[in-house]
Design a protein around this motif. Structure first.
Motif, mmCIF file in Angstrom:
data_model
loop_
_atom_site.group_PDB
_atom_site.id
_atom_site.type_symbol
_atom_site.label_atom_id
_atom_site.label_comp_id
_atom_site.label_asym_id
_atom_site.label_seq_id
_atom_site.Cartn_x
_atom_site.Cartn_y
_atom_site.Cartn_z
ATOM 1 N N SER A 139 0.748 3.731 12.800
ATOM 2 C CA SER A 139 -0.216 2.750 13.326
ATOM 3 C C SER A 139 -1.639 3.285 13.191
ATOM 4 N N VAL A 140 -1.824 4.583 13.390
ATOM 5 C CA VAL A 140 -3.138 5.207 13.237
ATOM 6 C C VAL A 140 -3.540 5.200 11.769
ATOM 7 N N ILE A 141 -2.581 5.480 10.887
ATOM 8 C CA ILE A 141 -2.861 5.438 9.446
ATOM 9 C C ILE A 141 -3.350 4.053 9.046
ATOM 10 N N LEU A 142 -2.698 3.008 9.551
ATOM 11 C CA LEU A 142 -3.113 1.638 9.225
ATOM 12 C C LEU A 142 -4.516 1.355 9.740
ATOM 13 N N ASP A 143 -4.827 1.842 10.942
ATOM 14 C CA ASP A 143 -6.183 1.667 11.492
ATOM 15 C C ASP A 143 -7.216 2.356 10.612
ATOM 16 N N LEU A 144 -6.898 3.556 10.137
ATOM 17 C CA LEU A 144 -7.833 4.304 9.295
ATOM 18 C C LEU A 144 -8.037 3.604 7.951
ATOM 19 N N VAL A 145 -6.962 3.109 7.369
ATOM 20 C CA VAL A 145 -7.078 2.393 6.092
ATOM 21 C C VAL A 145 -7.975 1.168 6.258
ATOM 22 N N HIS A 146 -7.771 0.426 7.345
ATOM 23 C CA HIS A 146 -8.595 -0.763 7.604
ATOM 24 C C HIS A 146 -10.062 -0.382 7.781
ATOM 25 N N ALA A 147 -10.327 0.736 8.475
ATOM 26 C CA ALA A 147 -11.704 1.137 8.779
ATOM 27 C C ALA A 147 -12.431 1.719 7.570
ATOM 28 N N LEU A 148 -11.677 2.252 6.596
ATOM 29 C CA LEU A 148 -12.294 3.000 5.497
ATOM 30 C C LEU A 148 -11.996 2.413 4.124
ATOM 31 N N ASP A 149 -11.456 1.212 4.088
ATOM 32 C CA ASP A 149 -10.931 0.652 2.844
ATOM 33 C C ASP A 149 -11.979 0.484 1.755
ATOM 34 N N ASP A 150 -13.241 0.349 2.123
ATOM 35 C CA ASP A 150 -14.295 0.133 1.117
ATOM 36 C C ASP A 150 -14.404 1.299 0.138
ATOM 37 N N TRP A 151 -13.930 2.484 0.536
ATOM 38 C CA TRP A 151 -14.077 3.671 -0.309
ATOM 39 C C TRP A 151 -12.874 3.896 -1.236
ATOM 40 N N GLY A 152 -11.842 3.131 -1.051
ATOM 41 C CA GLY A 152 -10.611 3.358 -1.794
ATOM 42 C C GLY A 152 -9.773 4.417 -1.088
ATOM 43 N N VAL A 153 -8.608 4.015 -0.553
ATOM 44 C CA VAL A 153 -7.798 4.911 0.268
ATOM 45 C C VAL A 153 -6.397 5.030 -0.307
ATOM 46 N N SER A 154 -5.946 6.251 -0.520
ATOM 47 C CA SER A 154 -4.554 6.527 -0.859
ATOM 48 C C SER A 154 -3.814 6.913 0.412
ATOM 49 N N VAL A 155 -2.571 6.484 0.528
ATOM 50 C CA VAL A 155 -1.790 6.731 1.743
ATOM 51 C C VAL A 155 -0.420 7.292 1.394
ATOM 52 N N VAL A 156 -0.019 8.335 2.127
ATOM 53 C CA VAL A 156 1.359 8.837 2.048
ATOM 54 C C VAL A 156 1.874 9.050 3.462
ATOM 55 N N HIS A 157 2.962 8.347 3.793
ATOM 56 C CA HIS A 157 3.691 8.611 5.033
ATOM 57 C C HIS A 157 5.182 8.586 4.707
ATOM 58 N N GLY A 158 6.029 8.723 5.719
ATOM 59 C CA GLY A 158 7.456 8.842 5.473
ATOM 60 C C GLY A 158 8.088 7.652 4.803
ATOM 61 N N GLY A 159 7.465 6.492 4.890
ATOM 62 C CA GLY A 159 8.011 5.293 4.269
ATOM 63 C C GLY A 159 7.563 5.091 2.827
ATOM 64 N N ILE A 160 6.701 5.955 2.347
ATOM 65 C CA ILE A 160 6.218 5.849 0.961
ATOM 66 C C ILE A 160 6.842 6.988 0.163
ATOM 67 N N THR A 161 7.702 6.657 -0.771
ATOM 68 C CA THR A 161 8.450 7.673 -1.518
ATOM 69 C C THR A 161 8.422 7.368 -3.011
ATOM 70 N N GLY A 162 8.990 8.309 -3.787
ATOM 71 C CA GLY A 162 9.180 8.091 -5.221
ATOM 72 C C GLY A 162 7.901 7.799 -5.974
ATOM 73 N N ASP A 163 7.951 6.770 -6.836
ATOM 74 C CA ASP A 163 6.811 6.437 -7.698
ATOM 75 C C ASP A 163 5.596 6.001 -6.883
ATOM 76 N N ALA A 164 5.832 5.306 -5.772
ATOM 77 C CA ALA A 164 4.704 4.850 -4.950
ATOM 78 C C ALA A 164 3.956 6.033 -4.345
ATOM 79 N N ARG A 165 4.690 7.052 -3.932
ATOM 80 C CA ARG A 165 4.072 8.260 -3.392
ATOM 81 C C ARG A 165 3.249 8.964 -4.460
ATOM 82 N N GLN A 166 3.820 9.101 -5.654
ATOM 83 C CA GLN A 166 3.099 9.787 -6.726
ATOM 84 C C GLN A 166 1.858 9.015 -7.158
ATOM 85 N N LYS A 167 1.973 7.685 -7.187
ATOM 86 C CA LYS A 167 0.804 6.872 -7.555
ATOM 87 C C LYS A 167 -0.324 7.053 -6.543
ATOM 88 N N ALA A 168 0.031 7.109 -5.254
ATOM 89 C CA ALA A 168 -0.990 7.309 -4.225
ATOM 90 C C ALA A 168 -1.700 8.644 -4.423
#
Length: 442
Positions: free
Chosen positions: A314-343
Motif C-alpha cells: 500500500s505504501v509502494i502504491l502511494d509512492l508511485v502515485h506521488a512520484l509518477d511524473d518521474w517514471g517509477v519502476s516497482v518490484v514487490h513480491g507480486g512482481i516476478t519473472g519478465d515483469a520484474r526484469q523489465k522493471a
C-alpha cells in the motif's frame, strides 16, 4: 564523537573567513555541508536563524544538538505560524517563515547569523517567499536577512535550470557585482530570445559569464562529490529525522502501548501482529516526506536517479502515485519473472528515474546502480534483520558502481522509531565494516 572530514573543516573555516558577510557552500548532496555550517555556528555568538525546506527542519535540529557541544544556546524548531520565538537558534521552514504572523515575529529580532539552506528555493523574484526573505517589493526594509551580519547559503544546485535563478539572492548579497534588474542580468550574461511568457534562456555568454563566476570565487566554495571521494566512505548510512504529520499522535500512543514488544523484537524476537501493524502506520507517515524530498531533489538536479526501499505494498502504491511524473519502476513480491526484469531494466538502463522496491523482494539478484547514475537511496523502514538491509544496499553498492553511495534511513523525530532506526542502522554499518563491500553474488 563526531570527527569532521578534512573538507568539512575547510568548509567551516571558509564560512568564518573575514571576506564579506555572504558565503555560499555549493556542495553536492551527501558531502556534509549541514555539519560544516553547524560547526561554524559554534564559533558565533547571539541568536541565529536557519531557514530551510520543511522536510529538513528536524534534520537541522538533530545535527545542531549533536554538534553544538557545550554551547548553551537553545535550539527551537518553529512548527506553526503562531509559535512564540523563544530559542537562541531558530529553525523555520521557508513557508512558515513567510506567513504574515511569523514573518512579523521573526523580523522583530536581530539575528547576527542567518543560514539559508537550499538557497535555490529563492530563485523566483515573483514569489512571496523570495520577496519576504530577501527583501523585495514592500518587504524591502523588513526582510529576514536585513539585519544579519553573516549570511551563509547552502546548496548542491545554485541554479537548477539556468544561471538567472541565482540573480534574486546575488542581487541582495553582492549588489556591486550584479546589474540592477534581472533583465539586465540576462542581457549581459546569457543568451536568450523573447517569448509571450518572457525571455527563453538558451545558453550563456562565453565571455561575460566566466568573468562573473571568477568574481564570485571569494564568496563561493564549490565541491563536487568526485572532489572528496577520498574523504567519504564508500557507503554512507545516515539517519534522517522527518515529521509524521497527522499520524504522529496515533503512532506515539501505539509505541507507548507496545514498547516492550518493540524492544524485544529489536533484540532479535519475532514481531507480533500489533507491532507489524504499527510499523505499517509508521511507514505510511513517512510517505509525504519522501514525496517532498524526491520531487524537490529531482527538480533541483541533485541527482539523476534514486532507489526507495520500504515494506508494504500500500505504501509502494502511494509512492508511485506521488512520484509518477518521474517514471517509477516497482518490484514487490507480486512482481516476478519478465515483469520484474523489465522493471529493473527500465530503471537500470531506461528512462525511469525512481525505483521503489520491497526490501525482501528487491533485496537480491538485481543491480540498481544504473552504471553510476544512481548513488542515492531512501529507506522508509529498515528491516528487523540487519543482514537483509545490507543485502538491499548491495543492490546499489556493488561492482560497476562508480561513486560513493548515500543511504538515508528515515525515522520519526522524538519517537521510539528513532531508537529502532538508529539501532538497526548501527548493526547494518557493523556488517559492512566486518565483511567489507557487500557485493557478493546475491
Amino acid at each position: 564523537m563526531f570527527t569532521p572530514m578534512p573538507h568539512q573543516k575547510d568548509g567551516y573555516k571558509f564560512l568564518l573567513k573575514n571576506t564579506g558577510f555572504f558565503k555560499l557552500l555549493n556542495w553536492a548532496m551527501g558531502t556534509g555541508k549541514t555539519a560544516a555550517a553547524c560547526l561554524a555556528l559554534r564559533e558565533t555568538e547571539g541568536q541565529a536563524l536557519i531557514l530551510c525546506k520543511k522536510i529538513a527542519t528536524e534534520h537541522w535540529r538533530r545535527e545542531l544538538e549533536m554538534l553544538l557541544g557545550d554551547d548553551d544556546r537553545t535550539v527551537q524548531v518553529i512548527k506553526t505560524a503562531k509559535d512564540k520565538v523563544v530559542g537562541d537558534i531558530i529553525i523555520a521552514s521557508y513557508p512558515i517563515s513567510t506567513r504574515p504572523i511569523m514573518h512579523s515575529t521573526l523580523t522583530k529580532n536581530e539575528y547576527p547569523t542567518v543560514i539559508l539552506d537550499e538557497v535555490q528555493s529563492l530563485k523566483n523574484l515573483r514569489s512571496l517567499q523570495t520577496k519576504a526573505i530577501l527583501g523585495y517589493g514592500h518587504f524591502k526594509k523588513k526582510s529576514l536577512v536585513t539585519k544579519a551580519k553573516n549570511v551563509w547559503a547552502l546548496t548542491g544546485t545554485p541554479a537548477p535550470n539556468d544561471p538567472s535563478e541565482m540573480y534574486p539572492w546575488l542581487r541582495v548579497f553582492l549588489p556591486d557585482l550584479m546589474p540592477r534588474t534581472l533583465e539586465k542580468f540576462i542581457e549581459k550574461y546569457l543568451k536568450s530570445y523573447e517569448t509571450p511568457w518572457g525571455p527563453k534562456i538558451v545558453g550563456v555568454n562565453s565571455i561575460t559569464m566566466p568573468a562573473l563566476m571568477k568574481s564570485l570565487e571569494p564568496y563561493f566554495f564549490h565541491i563536487n562529490k568526485e572532489d572528496v571521494l577520498h574523504d567519504l566512505p564508500p557507503m554512507q548510512i545516515a539517519e534522517i529525522a522527518v515529521d509524521g504529520g497527522a499520524l504522529m499522535k496515533q503512532i506515539l500512543e501505539g509505541e507507548e502501548e507496545l514498547k516492550d514488544e518493540i524492544l524485544e523484537t529489536l533484540a532479535g524476537g519475532n514481531p507480533g501482529e500489533h507491532v507489524a501493524k504499527l510499523r505499517r502506520l509508521i511507514e505510511m507517515a513517512k510517505v509525504h516526506s519522501v514525496r517532498d524530498m524526491v520531487n524537490s531533489e529531482l527538480a533541483d538536479g541533485a541527482y539523476q536517479k534514486i532507489v526507495i526501499f520500504c515494506h508494504h505494498r500500500s505504501v509502494i502504491l502511494d509512492l508511485v502515485h506521488a512520484l509518477d511524473d518521474w517514471g517509477v519502476s516497482v518490484v514487490h513480491g507480486g512482481i516476478t519473472g519478465d515483469a520484474r526484469q523489465k522493471a529493473v531494466d527500465d530503471f537500470q538502463t531506461g528512462s525511469n528515474r525512481i525505483f521503489v522496491g520491497q526490501i525482501i523482494a528487491a533485496g537480491t539478484s538485481i543491480t540498481l546502480h544504473a552504471d553510476g547514475l544512481c548513488t542515492n537511496a531512501i529507506v522508509l523502514n529498515l528491516d528487523w534483520t540487519p543482514g537483509n538491509n545490507a543485502q538491499c544496499f548491495a543492490r546499489i553498492h556493488r561492482k560497476g558502481q562508480t561513486g560513493n553511495v548515500f543511504i538515508r534511513c528515515l525515522h520519526l523525530a522524538d519517537s521510539l522509531d528513532q531508537h529502532v532506526t538508529a539501532t538497526l542502522a548501527r548493526k547494518t554499518r557493523m556488517l559492512d565494516q566486518i565483511f567489507g563491500e557487500t557485493d557478493g553474488t546475491a
